[in-house]
Design a protein around this motif. Sequence first.
Motif, PDB file in Angstrom:
ATOM      1  N   ILE A   1       0.900  -1.152  -0.135  1.00 19.26           N
ATOM      2  CA  ILE A   1      -0.044   0.191   0.063  1.00 19.26           C
ATOM      3  C   ILE A   1       0.946   1.169  -0.140  1.00 19.26           C
ATOM      4  CG2 ILE A   1      -1.638   1.292   1.425  1.00 19.26           C
ATOM      5  CD1 ILE A   1      -2.877  -1.257   2.540  1.00 19.26           C
ATOM      6  N   SER A   2       2.004   1.270   0.643  1.00 18.31           N
ATOM      7  CA  SER A   2       2.658   2.518   1.035  1.00 18.31           C
ATOM      8  C   SER A   2       3.627   2.682  -0.168  1.00 18.31           C
ATOM      9  CB  SER A   2       3.628   2.515   2.024  1.00 18.31           C
ATOM     10  OG  SER A   2       4.398   1.547   2.144  1.00 18.31           O
ATOM     11  N   LYS A   3       3.732   1.653  -1.134  1.00 14.19           N
ATOM     12  CA  LYS A   3       4.467   1.999  -2.328  1.00 14.19           C
ATOM     13  C   LYS A   3       3.557   2.958  -3.262  1.00 14.19           C
ATOM     14  CE  LYS A   3       6.573  -2.376  -2.970  1.00 14.19           C
ATOM     15  NZ  LYS A   3       6.538  -3.695  -3.802  1.00 14.19           N
ATOM     16  N   ASN A   4       2.376   3.321  -2.812  1.00 16.26           N
ATOM     17  CA  ASN A   4       1.354   3.961  -3.807  1.00 16.26           C
ATOM     18  C   ASN A   4       1.443   5.411  -3.440  1.00 16.26           C
ATOM     19  OD1 ASN A   4       0.041   1.972  -5.843  1.00 16.26           O
ATOM     20  ND2 ASN A   4       0.336   0.853  -4.109  1.00 16.26           N
ATOM     21  N   TYR A   5       2.120   5.830  -2.178  1.00 16.16           N
ATOM     22  CA  TYR A   5       1.904   7.257  -1.611  1.00 16.16           C
ATOM     23  C   TYR A   5       3.034   7.890  -2.349  1.00 16.16           C
ATOM     24  CZ  TYR A   5      -0.748   4.923   2.214  1.00 16.16           C
ATOM     25  OH  TYR A   5      -1.661   4.111   2.978  1.00 16.16           O
ATOM     26  N   PRO A   6       2.724   9.216  -2.234  1.00 15.22           N
ATOM     27  CA  PRO A   6       3.935  10.046  -2.927  1.00 15.22           C
ATOM     28  C   PRO A   6       4.766  10.359  -1.696  1.00 15.22           C
ATOM     29  CG  PRO A   6       1.980  11.522  -2.296  1.00 15.22           C
ATOM     30  CD  PRO A   6       1.388   9.936  -2.092  1.00 15.22           C
ATOM     31  N   SER A   7       5.978  10.742  -2.117  1.00 13.01           N
ATOM     32  CA  SER A   7       7.021  11.156  -1.076  1.00 13.01           C
ATOM     33  C   SER A   7       6.717  12.188  -0.399  1.00 13.01           C
ATOM     34  CB  SER A   7       8.203  11.264  -2.019  1.00 13.01           C
ATOM     35  OG  SER A   7       8.299  12.237  -2.742  1.00 13.01           O
ATOM     36  N   SER A   8       5.785  13.148  -0.515  1.00  8.10           N
ATOM     37  CA  SER A   8       5.369  14.368   0.048  1.00  8.10           C
ATOM     38  C   SER A   8       4.181  14.045   1.317  1.00  8.10           C
ATOM     39  CB  SER A   8       4.641  15.391  -0.860  1.00  8.10           C
ATOM     40  OG  SER A   8       3.613  14.652  -1.507  1.00  8.10           O
ATOM     41  N   ASN A   9       4.258  14.756   2.114  1.00  8.29           N
ATOM     42  CA  ASN A   9       3.204  14.634   3.124  1.00  8.29           C
ATOM     43  C   ASN A   9       1.752  14.235   2.892  1.00  8.29           C
ATOM     44  OD1 ASN A   9       5.574  14.732   5.013  1.00  8.29           O
ATOM     45  ND2 ASN A   9       5.181  17.117   5.369  1.00  8.29           N
ATOM     46  N   ILE A  10       1.177  13.520   3.694  1.00  8.57           N
ATOM     47  CA  ILE A  10      -0.158  13.019   3.291  1.00  8.57           C
ATOM     48  C   ILE A  10      -0.985  13.246   4.267  1.00  8.57           C
ATOM     49  CG2 ILE A  10       0.391  11.627   1.182  1.00  8.57           C
ATOM     50  CD1 ILE A  10      -0.283   9.140   2.664  1.00  8.57           C
ATOM     51  N   TYR A  11      -2.342  13.456   4.261  1.00  9.13           N
ATOM     52  CA  TYR A  11      -3.579  13.229   4.962  1.00  9.13           C
ATOM     53  C   TYR A  11      -4.046  11.861   4.758  1.00  9.13           C
ATOM     54  CZ  TYR A  11      -7.047  15.103   7.855  1.00  9.13           C
ATOM     55  OH  TYR A  11      -8.191  15.585   8.941  1.00  9.13           O
ATOM     56  N   TYR A  12      -3.920  10.904   5.777  1.00  9.90           N
ATOM     57  CA  TYR A  12      -4.077   9.412   5.597  1.00  9.90           C
ATOM     58  C   TYR A  12      -5.463   9.186   6.563  1.00  9.90           C
ATOM     59  CZ  TYR A  12      -4.086   4.339   5.802  1.00  9.90           C
ATOM     60  OH  TYR A  12      -4.935   3.325   5.490  1.00  9.90           O
ATOM     61  N   LEU A  13      -6.407   9.036   5.673  1.00  5.07           N
ATOM     62  CA  LEU A  13      -7.643   8.801   6.605  1.00  5.07           C
ATOM     63  C   LEU A  13      -7.732   7.170   6.799  1.00  5.07           C
ATOM     64  CD1 LEU A  13     -10.430   9.332   7.837  1.00  5.07           C
ATOM     65  CD2 LEU A  13     -11.609   9.350   5.545  1.00  5.07           C
ATOM     66  N   TRP A  14      -7.389   6.782   7.899  1.00  6.38           N
ATOM     67  CA  TRP A  14      -7.382   5.331   8.294  1.00  6.38           C
ATOM     68  C   TRP A  14      -8.507   4.869   8.479  1.00  6.38           C
ATOM     69  CZ3 TRP A  14      -3.560   3.451  12.661  1.00  6.38           C
ATOM     70  CH2 TRP A  14      -3.172   2.061  12.491  1.00  6.38           C
ATOM     71  N   PHE A  15      -9.362   5.369   9.183  1.00 10.53           N
ATOM     72  CA  PHE A  15     -10.479   4.664   9.588  1.00 10.53           C
ATOM     73  C   PHE A  15     -11.664   5.768   9.475  1.00 10.53           C
ATOM     74  CE2 PHE A  15      -8.289   1.108  11.268  1.00 10.53           C
ATOM     75  CZ  PHE A  15      -9.064   0.173  10.462  1.00 10.53           C
TER      76      PHE A  15
END
Length: 190
Positions: free
Chosen positions: A108-122
């Motif tokens: 999953i994390s391979k698909n994130y950008p290298s910049s900071n994200i707002y991750y909605l976990w639940f």
Amino acid sequence: MREATLADKELVVDILTESFQDNQSVNYLIPNDRRKSARIRALMDYSYETCKLFGKVYVSEDKKGCALVSFPERKKTTLKSLLLEVKLILSAIGLGNISKAVNREKEISKNYPSSNIYYLWFIGVATESQNNGVGGKLMTELLMEAKRMERPLYLETSTLKNIPWYRKFGLNVYNQLDFGYTLFLIRNDQ
């Protein structure tokens, strides 16, 4: 919405435990045994504690909905985070699912950008309050906060019927992963 306090923890864990009983992504990691519900509760407890350390936990004003947000770049290995992970393994996923959990998170994390994200976990809404706008109000406020923080919002879902709901908020599927179930990777296009 407001940030959850320690007094809200049981409420948040209750809502999420109830909301994710039949979720494919959650059940991928949780052994399907007589302790399944308790295991899901332990997963939600872990998620709550992790987001309190490295993100934010929100409760709707009416206390019918909640959201767990993580900021991945803030996650650090501390004694507390290690203890939480040991508790997660022993109480929720079991020793046999450690590699499954680690490998899924890596994919999953391979698909994130290298910049900071707002991750909605639940994000979850109490069953009796679903389809009454509670989740929509939460999502609108979460997107506003992500925009204020200048971070794109990312999330995943294994629930196909949720995708049109996310699209209403300008969120789109940008990838799919196969773990024996389809996990849809979703983000807003900021």
